[in-house]
Design a protein around this motif. Structure first.
Motif, PDB file in Angstrom:
ATOM      1  N   GLU A 142       9.807 -24.992  38.893  1.00 56.44           N
ATOM      2  CA  GLU A 142      10.519 -24.079  37.994  1.00 56.44           C
ATOM      3  C   GLU A 142       9.804 -23.915  36.654  1.00 56.44           C
TER       4      GLU A 142
ATOM      5  N   GLU B 215       4.263 -18.446  34.485  1.00 57.50           N
ATOM      6  CA  GLU B 215       4.732 -17.136  34.063  1.00 57.50           C
ATOM      7  C   GLU B 215       6.012 -17.241  33.236  1.00 57.50           C
ATOM      8  N   ARG B 216       6.927 -18.115  33.626  1.00 60.54           N
ATOM      9  CA  ARG B 216       8.238 -18.194  32.975  1.00 60.54           C
ATOM     10  C   ARG B 216       8.201 -19.038  31.716  1.00 60.54           C
TER      11      ARG B 216
END
Length: 440
Positions: free
Chosen positions: A344, A348-349
């Motif tokens: 997670e 990118e996040r």
């Protein structure tokens, strides 16, 4: 602690893990939640003023040069404060022993608190004319950067309100909390903890204002944590642990599962902070237990980013345990937990969280590689460090970038000792030379 091949003495960096005294901007106001050994957001903040100029301003109390006046004008624009508030904020920094590389982050923290103070020190419905006038004067003092005067005025407000506690209980508690916020703005964490404790003490347990009481207790625990972590006060950390154990019991799992899990996570990183300083493994083991409890409700399906942060916290605690214990079981568990977090904490996040988690993974792999022999784990550690360095973090967090280069250099040197030829050793020298170019 391992011997460093290319230790950057001027930075005071230990080898692996930016054991974050995370920027206060990351700490949730009601819970104090942060990710240990993980996020480095705020470790270096760009406010458009070179660190050496900022340090000079902190030292210079009066008779500013024209250049320094221009720097203050720039800070007014950057931080959205008036000149008097800027001068007051610089004075707060001068009163405290803040390392030069953290001055910008602390200045931003103080600036944000100034804005919050103006909003929270206003008169409230039910204030009598005397209290309303005192609060107006307190707001003016805050606007003028006169924090000591503002605190004195709010102390008068607090006295007036406590004389009629039955009628003004909520307002009195809020005033104590506002004094706590002023103390936080002045980086006086122990003083802040007392004010938040006073706010909580206004309400008896299980009263109609139980949620407010719990919120103030959480703020007290956060202030104690900051006192312990930033000022090396282990007794404050022990008190923070006591408070957070109490907060877990005030949010039972069956009634408030996510709040309970958050409390377990906060308890875990407080235990972790103390466990790193104390000999033995007891506190680190308790931290691991707290994180595992949190993960029973902080699941990936329900709250994926919070799950990843707790996985990362758990991984760091396991890795530190693995350093102190014989064998490799805890280190193997740490590698698994870091890789779980990366599911997670993707690039990118959350690029900085991703880079920090890659750094943690590399640390665990490098420690495993030293114990197991061979080169496989060391090679994996090099890959993880280089993955972290692939993220464009030099401009955003140069201190962390330099630490990663330093860690990579040491790991390459270990690898070079076990391989024939000089290729890895030459790469190690290059990484250390890159780290040494960092200019805080």
């Amino acid at each position: 602690m391992k011997q460093h091949l290319c230790f950057i003495a001027s930075l005071g960096i230990y080898l692996f893990g930016l054991n974050a005294n995370v920027d206060a901007q990351q700490i949730k106001a009601d819970t104090g939640g942060i990710a240990i050994g993980g996020s480095v957001t705020g470790s270096t903040i760009n406010i458009g003023v070179p660190p050496e100029q900022l340090a000079a301003l902190v030292r210079q109390a009066a008779d500013l040069s024209e250049t320094q006046k221009k720097v203050i004008a720039k800070l007014e624009d950057e931080l959205d404060l008036n000149q008097r508030q800027i001068r007051a904020a610089l004075g707060v920094l001068g009163e405290n022993d803040i390392p030069p590389e953290r001055l910008a982050a602390k200045l931003v923290e103080i600036a944000e608190r100034f804005k919050d103070l103006l909003a929270t020190a206003s008169a409230q419905p039910g204030d009598n004319p005397k209290i309303a006038a005192l609060k107006t004067d307190a707001q003016k003092a805050i606007e003028a950067g006169e924090l000591a005067n503002a605190d004195a005025l709010l102390a008068d407000v607090e006295t007036e309100q406590r004389q009629a506690l039955d009628r003004f209980a909520i307002n009195a508690a809020e005033t104590s909390a506002q004094r706590g916020e002023i103390a936080l703005t002045r980086l006086r964490y122990a003083e802040a903890a007392k004010h938040f404790a006073n706010a909580a003490a206004v309400f008896p347990p299980k009263s109609a204002h139980e949620l407010k009481r719990i919120g103030y207790l959480a703020r007290e625990a956060t202030a104690l944590y900051l006192q312990g972590c930033e000022l090396g006060d282990n007794d404050a950390l022990r008190l923070a642990i006591e408070r957070r154990i109490g907060l877990v019991s005030l949010n039972p799992r069956e009634r408030e599962p996510l709040e309970w899990a958050e409390g377990q996570n906060n308890l875990g990183f407080t235990l972790y902070a103390l466990g790193q300083r104390e000999a033995g493994t007891a506190k680190l083991e308790e931290a691991v237990s707290a994180y595992r409890e949190a993960l029973k409700e902080r699941t990936r399906e329900r709250v994926p980013l919070q799950w990843a942060k707790t996985q990362s916290n758990l991984a760091w605690a396991l890795a530190r345990l693995g350093e102190r214990e014989s064998g490799t079981a805890k280190l193997d568990e740490a590698v698994v937990a870091f890789r779980e977090a990366l599911k997670e904490h993707n690039r990118e996040r959350a690029p900085l969280d991703w880079a920090a988690t890659q750094n943690g993974l590399a640390f665990a792999l490098e420690t495993l590689g030293e114990r197991e022999g061979g080169t496989a784990k060391l090679e994996e550690a090099v890959v993880a460090f280089r993955e972290a360095l692939n993220e464009d973090i030099r401009e955003r967090v140069p201190l962390y970038w330099a630490m990663l280069q330093n860690n990579l250099g040491l790991t390459l040197s270990r690898l070079g000792e076990r391989e024939s030829g000089n290729a890895k050793l030459e790469e190690a020298v290059a990484a250390c030379q890159s780290a040494s170019k960092f200019d805080p």
